[in-house]
Write an enzyme that holds these catalytic residues in place. Structure first.
Site, PDB file in Angstrom:
ATOM      1  N   ASP A   1      21.529   2.077  35.920  1.00 33.20           N
ATOM      2  CA  ASP A   1      22.436   3.067  36.890  1.00 33.20           C
ATOM      3  C   ASP A   1      21.828   3.037  38.227  1.00 33.20           C
ATOM      4  OD1 ASP A   1      24.721   3.221  35.369  1.00 33.20           O
ATOM      5  OD2 ASP A   1      24.276   5.182  34.642  1.00 33.20           O
TER       6      ASP A   1
ATOM      7  N   GLU B 291      25.135  -4.073  35.737  1.00 28.76           N
ATOM      8  CA  GLU B 291      24.846  -5.285  35.055  1.00 28.76           C
ATOM      9  C   GLU B 291      23.509  -6.007  35.366  1.00 28.76           C
ATOM     10  OE1 GLU B 291      25.970  -5.937  32.038  1.00 28.76           O
ATOM     11  OE2 GLU B 291      27.236  -4.135  32.225  1.00 28.76           O
TER      12      GLU B 291
END
Length: 467
Positions: free
Chosen positions: A411, A328
Site C-alpha cells: 500500500d 500488486e
C-alpha cells in the site's frame, strides 16, 4: 493424585497409542480454538447492526447490512463444514480408514497384475481413491456454498452444468499433475540413498517452478477465458506504470471471472523477464459483463445473466485499477514474491530433512494401523499431515502476520507512486463489491486475516495523504 495417576497411565501406553492420541487431541484443540474465534467473530456480525461512526463516509447502511448478513451466512456455513470435516477426519482415524484404503488399493492393483512389490502403483491407486473420496464428500458442501450462499447474496454466476463440468475438469487436471509427480517423488525417495531428502526437495522445487510457469498459459485457460486487454487508455497507462518501475511486463489479460462469480481481483505472474498482469473483468467498470446490457438478438444464455445483472454498477475506474495494480506491483518491487518463495522452499527443505529422520520409526506407522508394512506414501502422509501439524499451525500464523506487513508495505508503495487517493477509493469499492465486513474481532483478525482490516489500511493511506 489424579493427575499423577493419569501421567502414569499415559506413560504405560505403548508409543504408537500415545502418538495416535496426541495427533487426535491436537487436531481437536486446533478445531476448538478456531471455533472459539469464529464464535467471537459471529458475535461481531450479530451485534454490529449500525455503520460505525468512522465508517460513515465509507459505507452506506444498505451495503453494510448486506455485507453483515453475507458474512453471517458464510460464518454459519464454515462452522458446519468445519465440524463435519473434523468429525470425518476423526472417524477415519479411529476406524482405520487409511490402512483400509491402502489394502483396498493393494487388491485393485494386484487384480491389474501388479503384486505388492509394485508399491508405487499401489500408492497411485490409493491417491486416486483418496482424492475421489474427498472430492465426493466435499461436493455437497461446495454445491451449497455456491448455489445457496453465494447465490442468495448475488455473487454466483454459474449454472449447475458449468459447476459440474468445472468440477470434473478440475479433478482430471489435478490427477494429471498429482499422479506423475507423486510417482516420481516416491521413486526418488526409494533410490535416493542416505541423501534422498536433498534430491526429493530439489525435485519438488523444480516441479513448483515448472507449475508456476505453465499454470497461467496452459492450466488456467482450461477453466476460464483469458482475453488480451484491448488497446486503449487503460492499457497504455498500465504499460507506462510498469515501465516507470522497471517491471518487465509482456502482456495484460482480462479473465472472464464473471462466468463464475462477481467477486473481483487482480494478480500478476511469470518468471524473470516474462511477466503478465491479469485483471478480472469484474474489477473493470468498462469491461465488466455485469455492467453491460446484452445486445439485441443475443438471447439464450443471456436470459440467465440478464436476471442476475440487476446489481448496482460494479468495478473500478481506470485510475483505481491502476492504484490496485500499483499495490500488486509493489509486492514485486519490494521482493515479497521472492521472499515468499524462499521461505516456502526453506520450509520444504526442513520438512524433507525431518521426514528423513523420522521415516525409519516403526511406531509412527503402527500408530496409524500399519504394523507389517511401511509404505513411503503413507509415511509422507503421516509425517507431513499429522506429525507436523503443530509446526504447520505456528508456521501459518507467522506467515499470516508477515503477509499483513507485506500488504501495508505494498500500500505504501502505491502511495509513493502517487496513487494514495485512488487506492483509498478502490479499497472501499472492492470491499463494497465483495461485501467485505469492515468490523472484526481483534483475535479473529490477527489469526486469520492475511490482509490487514480495511480501516487500518485506509488509516495508513490517509496518514500520508494529508502530509
Amino acid at each position: 493424585g489424579a493427575m499423577a495417576l493419569r501421567g502414569e497411565l499415559w506413560a504405560e501406553l505403548p508409543a504408537e497409542k500415545r502418538i495416535f492420541c496426541s495427533v487426535l487431541l491436537f487436531s481437536w484443540a486446533v478445531y476448538l480454538w478456531e471455533a472459539f474465534l469464529a464464535h467471537r467473530q459471529r458475535r461481531v456480525y450479530r451485534t454490529t447492526t449500525h455503520v460505525p461512526r468512522e465508517l460513515g463516509q465509507i459505507m452506506d447502511s444498505e451495503t453494510f447490512e448486506k455485507s453483515r448478513l453475507y458474512q453471517l451466512d458464510k460464518s454459519t456455513f464454515s462452522f458446519w463444514s468445519g465440524l463435519y470435516s473434523e468429525v470425518e477426519g476423526t472417524m477415519i482415524l479411529i476406524c482405520g480408514g487409511i490402512p483400509f484404503l491402502w489394502d483396498l488399493s493393494g487388491q485393485i492393483s494386484s487384480r491389474a497384475g501388479f503384486g505388492p512389490e509394485y508399491e508405487i502403483i499401489q500408492s497411485l491407486v490409493f491417491l486416486l481413491l483418496a482424492t475421489l473420496f474427498s472430492a465426493l464428500t466435499g461436493l455437497p458442501w461446495s454445491l451449497y456454498n455456491t448455489f445457496v450462499i453465494e447465490e442468495k447474496h448475488g455473487f454466483n454466476q454459474q449454472t449447475l452444468g458449468f459447476f459440474f463440468k468445472d468440477a470434473i475438469k478440475k479433478f482430471i487436471v489435478t490427477q494429471c499433475i498429482l499422479l506423475p509427480v507423486t510417482s516420481l517423488l516416491l521413486y526418488i525417495i526409494k533410490i535416493g540413498g542416505d541423501y534422498f531428502f536433498i534430491y526429493a526437495w530439489l525435485f519438488t522445487l523444480v516441479v513448483s517452478l515448472v507449475l508456476v510457469t505453465i499454470y497461467a498459459d496452459y492450466i488456467a485457460p482450461l477453466f476460464d477465458k483469458f482475453i488480451p486487454l484491448p488497446e486503449g487508455e487503460l492499457k497504455q497507462q498500465i504499460e507506462t506504470m510498469a515501465k516507470s518501475i522497471d517491471f518487465p511486463l509482456t502482456k495484460v489479460y482480462v479473465v472472464e471471472g464473471s462466468k463464475r462469480s462477481s467477486h473481483s481481483n487482480a494478480y500478476f505472474y511469470g518468471f524473470f523477464k516474462n511477466k503478465r498482469i491479469v485483471l478480472f473483468d469484474t474489477l473493470l467498470e468498462d469491461y465488466s459483463a455485469l455492467n453491460k446490457e446484452p445486445a439485441e438478438g443475443e438471447e439464450g444464455e443471456n436470459e440467465e445473466t440478464k436476471s442476475k445483472t440487476k446489481n448496482k454498477k460494479q468495478g473500478c475506474k481506470n485510475e483505481e485499477v491502476l492504484a490496485v495494480l500499483g499495490h500488486e506491483l509493489g509486492h514485486w518491487k519490494l521482493g515479497h514474491t521472492v521472499k515468499n518463495i524462499i521461505i516456502s522452499q526453506m520450509n520444504s527443505f526442513l520438512c524433507f530433512f525431518l521426514f528423513a529422520v523420522l521415516i525409519g520409526r516403526k511406531e509412527l506407522f503402527a500408530a496409524f494401523g500399519f504394523y507389517e508394512t511401511q509404505p513411503t506414501l503413507i509415511g509422507l502422509m503421516i509425517i507431513f499431515q499429522f506429525i507436523f501439524s503443530p509446526y504447520n499451525e505456528i508456521l501459518s500464523f507467522c506467515l499470516t502476520v508477515l503477509s499483513r506487513r507485506f500488504e501495508f508495505q505494498a500500500d505504501a508503495f502505491a502511495k509513493e507512486l502517487g496513487k494514495a487517493k485512488d487506492l483509498y477509493s478502490a479499497l472501499i469499492k472492492l470491499n463494497k463489491d465483495n461485501l467485505g465486513f469492515p468490523v472484526s474481532d481483534w483475535i479473529f483478525s490477527m489469526w486469520h486475516y492475511s490482509h490487514p482490516p480495511l480501516l487500518e489500511r485506509l488509516q495508513a493511506l490517509k496518514d500520508t495523504k494529508q502530509e
